[in-house]
Design a protein around this motif. Structure first.
Motif, PDB file in Angstrom:
ATOM      1  N   ILE A 180      40.212  25.052  30.533  1.00 57.66           N
ATOM      2  CA  ILE A 180      40.414  26.024  29.455  1.00 57.66           C
ATOM      3  C   ILE A 180      40.312  27.443  30.001  1.00 57.66           C
ATOM      4  N   LEU A 181      39.273  27.723  30.763  1.00 61.70           N
ATOM      5  CA  LEU A 181      39.089  29.073  31.304  1.00 61.70           C
ATOM      6  C   LEU A 181      40.201  29.426  32.285  1.00 61.70           C
ATOM      7  N   ARG A 182      40.618  28.456  33.098  1.00 61.17           N
ATOM      8  CA  ARG A 182      41.701  28.724  34.053  1.00 61.17           C
ATOM      9  C   ARG A 182      43.000  29.041  33.309  1.00 61.17           C
ATOM     10  N   ARG A 183      43.246  28.346  32.205  1.00 61.65           N
ATOM     11  CA  ARG A 183      44.455  28.596  31.409  1.00 61.65           C
ATOM     12  C   ARG A 183      44.396  29.972  30.740  1.00 61.65           C
ATOM     13  N   LEU A 184      43.199  30.374  30.308  1.00 54.51           N
ATOM     14  CA  LEU A 184      43.069  31.651  29.608  1.00 54.51           C
ATOM     15  C   LEU A 184      43.389  32.851  30.498  1.00 54.51           C
ATOM     16  N   GLY A 185      43.139  32.761  31.800  1.00 54.63           N
ATOM     17  CA  GLY A 185      43.390  33.892  32.688  1.00 54.63           C
ATOM     18  C   GLY A 185      44.806  34.436  32.561  1.00 54.63           C
ATOM     19  N   PRO A 186      45.823  33.629  32.861  1.00 56.55           N
ATOM     20  CA  PRO A 186      47.208  34.120  32.746  1.00 56.55           C
ATOM     21  C   PRO A 186      47.595  34.486  31.317  1.00 56.55           C
ATOM     22  N   GLU A 187      47.087  33.747  30.344  1.00 60.40           N
ATOM     23  CA  GLU A 187      47.412  34.043  28.941  1.00 60.40           C
ATOM     24  C   GLU A 187      46.899  35.428  28.550  1.00 60.40           C
ATOM     25  N   ILE A 188      45.667  35.722  28.922  1.00 62.17           N
ATOM     26  CA  ILE A 188      45.058  37.006  28.577  1.00 62.17           C
ATOM     27  C   ILE A 188      45.795  38.158  29.259  1.00 62.17           C
ATOM     28  N   VAL A 189      46.128  37.981  30.526  1.00 58.34           N
ATOM     29  CA  VAL A 189      46.858  39.030  31.245  1.00 58.34           C
ATOM     30  C   VAL A 189      48.239  39.223  30.620  1.00 58.34           C
ATOM     31  N   GLY A 190      48.868  38.136  30.203  1.00 55.74           N
ATOM     32  CA  GLY A 190      50.173  38.241  29.548  1.00 55.74           C
ATOM     33  C   GLY A 190      50.119  39.049  28.268  1.00 55.74           C
TER      34      GLY A 190
ATOM     35  N   PHE B  11      50.921  49.352  26.040  1.00 57.64           N
ATOM     36  CA  PHE B  11      51.103  50.679  25.462  1.00 57.64           C
ATOM     37  C   PHE B  11      49.991  51.058  24.492  1.00 57.64           C
ATOM     38  N   LEU B  12      49.305  50.086  23.935  1.00 57.13           N
ATOM     39  CA  LEU B  12      48.241  50.394  22.985  1.00 57.13           C
ATOM     40  C   LEU B  12      47.031  51.035  23.656  1.00 57.13           C
ATOM     41  N   ASP B  13      46.912  50.887  24.972  1.00 60.10           N
ATOM     42  CA  ASP B  13      45.800  51.531  25.674  1.00 60.10           C
ATOM     43  C   ASP B  13      45.798  53.036  25.455  1.00 60.10           C
TER      44      ASP B  13
ATOM     45  N   GLY C 154      39.438  44.362  33.189  1.00 60.11           N
ATOM     46  CA  GLY C 154      39.572  44.695  34.609  1.00 60.11           C
ATOM     47  C   GLY C 154      40.824  44.112  35.229  1.00 60.11           C
ATOM     48  N   ALA C 155      41.152  42.869  34.871  1.00 64.00           N
ATOM     49  CA  ALA C 155      42.372  42.238  35.401  1.00 64.00           C
ATOM     50  C   ALA C 155      43.605  43.000  34.952  1.00 64.00           C
ATOM     51  N   ASN C 156      43.624  43.392  33.698  1.00 60.28           N
ATOM     52  CA  ASN C 156      44.771  44.161  33.200  1.00 60.28           C
ATOM     53  C   ASN C 156      44.845  45.541  33.845  1.00 60.28           C
ATOM     54  N   GLU C 157      43.698  46.140  34.134  1.00 63.10           N
ATOM     55  CA  GLU C 157      43.700  47.440  34.816  1.00 63.10           C
ATOM     56  C   GLU C 157      44.255  47.317  36.232  1.00 63.10           C
ATOM     57  N   GLU C 158      44.002  46.191  36.894  1.00 64.73           N
ATOM     58  CA  GLU C 158      44.557  45.961  38.222  1.00 64.73           C
ATOM     59  C   GLU C 158      46.082  45.909  38.171  1.00 64.73           C
ATOM     60  N   VAL C 159      46.620  45.301  37.123  1.00 67.51           N
ATOM     61  CA  VAL C 159      48.074  45.234  36.957  1.00 67.51           C
ATOM     62  C   VAL C 159      48.637  46.630  36.707  1.00 67.51           C
ATOM     63  N   VAL C 160      47.998  47.364  35.816  1.00 67.09           N
ATOM     64  CA  VAL C 160      48.463  48.720  35.488  1.00 67.09           C
ATOM     65  C   VAL C 160      48.454  49.609  36.730  1.00 67.09           C
ATOM     66  N   ALA C 161      47.420  49.457  37.553  1.00 66.10           N
ATOM     67  CA  ALA C 161      47.308  50.278  38.764  1.00 66.10           C
ATOM     68  C   ALA C 161      48.288  49.836  39.851  1.00 66.10           C
ATOM     69  N   GLY C 162      48.938  48.701  39.648  1.00 71.46           N
ATOM     70  CA  GLY C 162      49.907  48.228  40.630  1.00 71.46           C
ATOM     71  C   GLY C 162      49.295  47.492  41.801  1.00 71.46           C
ATOM     72  N   ARG C 163      48.003  47.169  41.727  1.00 69.43           N
ATOM     73  CA  ARG C 163      47.357  46.464  42.830  1.00 69.43           C
ATOM     74  C   ARG C 163      47.574  44.952  42.763  1.00 69.43           C
ATOM     75  N   ARG C 164      47.937  44.450  41.584  1.00 66.75           N
ATOM     76  CA  ARG C 164      48.180  43.021  41.405  1.00 66.75           C
ATOM     77  C   ARG C 164      49.381  42.831  40.485  1.00 66.75           C
ATOM     78  N   SER C 165      50.142  41.806  40.745  1.00 67.12           N
ATOM     79  CA  SER C 165      51.202  41.432  39.806  1.00 67.12           C
ATOM     80  C   SER C 165      50.531  40.750  38.616  1.00 67.12           C
ATOM     81  N   PRO C 166      51.202  40.709  37.474  1.00 68.32           N
ATOM     82  CA  PRO C 166      50.612  39.998  36.329  1.00 68.32           C
ATOM     83  C   PRO C 166      50.294  38.534  36.656  1.00 68.32           C
ATOM     84  N   GLU C 167      51.164  37.889  37.411  1.00 70.47           N
ATOM     85  CA  GLU C 167      50.937  36.484  37.763  1.00 70.47           C
ATOM     86  C   GLU C 167      49.684  36.328  38.621  1.00 70.47           C
ATOM     87  N   GLU C 168      49.558  37.194  39.635  1.00 68.61           N
ATOM     88  CA  GLU C 168      48.389  37.112  40.519  1.00 68.61           C
ATOM     89  C   GLU C 168      47.116  37.455  39.755  1.00 68.61           C
ATOM     90  N   ALA C 169      47.165  38.494  38.939  1.00 68.44           N
ATOM     91  CA  ALA C 169      45.981  38.882  38.168  1.00 68.44           C
ATOM     92  C   ALA C 169      45.565  37.761  37.219  1.00 68.44           C
TER      93      ALA C 169
END
Length: 188
Positions: A88-98, A105-107, A159-174
């Protein structure tokens, strides 16, 4: 917090839905888009937009409510699979980042969200309720209170979403890294 209002006529609900879908798309491309631009792009008049959303702040709050509803639905769907806590937790990671990607834009409008229900969850909040139950079954770490785990999962997701925004991780990797981190941090 659902964006569906059972008191609205079907045409009014369609207009409201069109405004929300258009606002989500348009504000994602152009965060400073005006209500007039949103109305034009959604095919309704500006007065129709204002009838549903008396201010820009009301529109943004409605979009934020969509995020909350989607997050709850994703968690509920993951839990409904009846899988292990780790799955469940492993599945939530990509879902949450998605979700974070779709509503990024709501940030820029966080100051308009006065009461974030995910910051002060009720015991019925799906993730918190699942954590309490999983804690009781010994499926997640019992040395961490469920409300603490809930707060830390939210913080890691941000934090995972901030990594994507900063360009340090792709959404898939994050998403993958977030899922792995959640498993390692919270399961027994």
């Amino acid at each position: 917090m659902s964006d569906k209002n059972p008191l609205l006529r079907s045409d009014a609900q369609r207009n409201r839905d069109a405004v929300l879908a258009t606002a989500m798309r348009l504000l994602g491309q152009k965060p400073e888009a005006s209500i007039q631009e949103i109305a034009d792009a959604s095919g309704v008049g500006r007065t129709t937009v204002y009838r549903h959303f008396p201010s820009r702040e009301d529109l943004v709050r409605a979009l934020f409510a969509m995020v909350v509803d989607e997050q709850r639905a994703v968690v509920a769907a993951a839990i409904a699979e009846g899988d292990t806590a780790a799955a469940i937790l492993r599945r939530l990671g990509p879902e949450i980042v998605g979700i974070g990607e779709r509503y990024r834009f709501l940030d820029t409008h966080r100051d308009l969200v006065i009461d974030d229900p995910l910051k002060h969850p009720s015991p019925a909040e799906p993730l918190l309720a699942w954590l309490v139950a999983a804690h009781g079954r010994g499926e997640v770490r019992t040395d961490l209170p469920p409300d603490w785990s809930y707060a830390m999962i939210r913080a890691l997701a941000v934090g995972a979403n901030e990594e994507v925004v900063a360009g340090r991780r792709s959404p898939e990797e994050a998403g993958r890294l977030l899922g792995d981190t959640l498993v390692r941090a919270f399961t027994t």
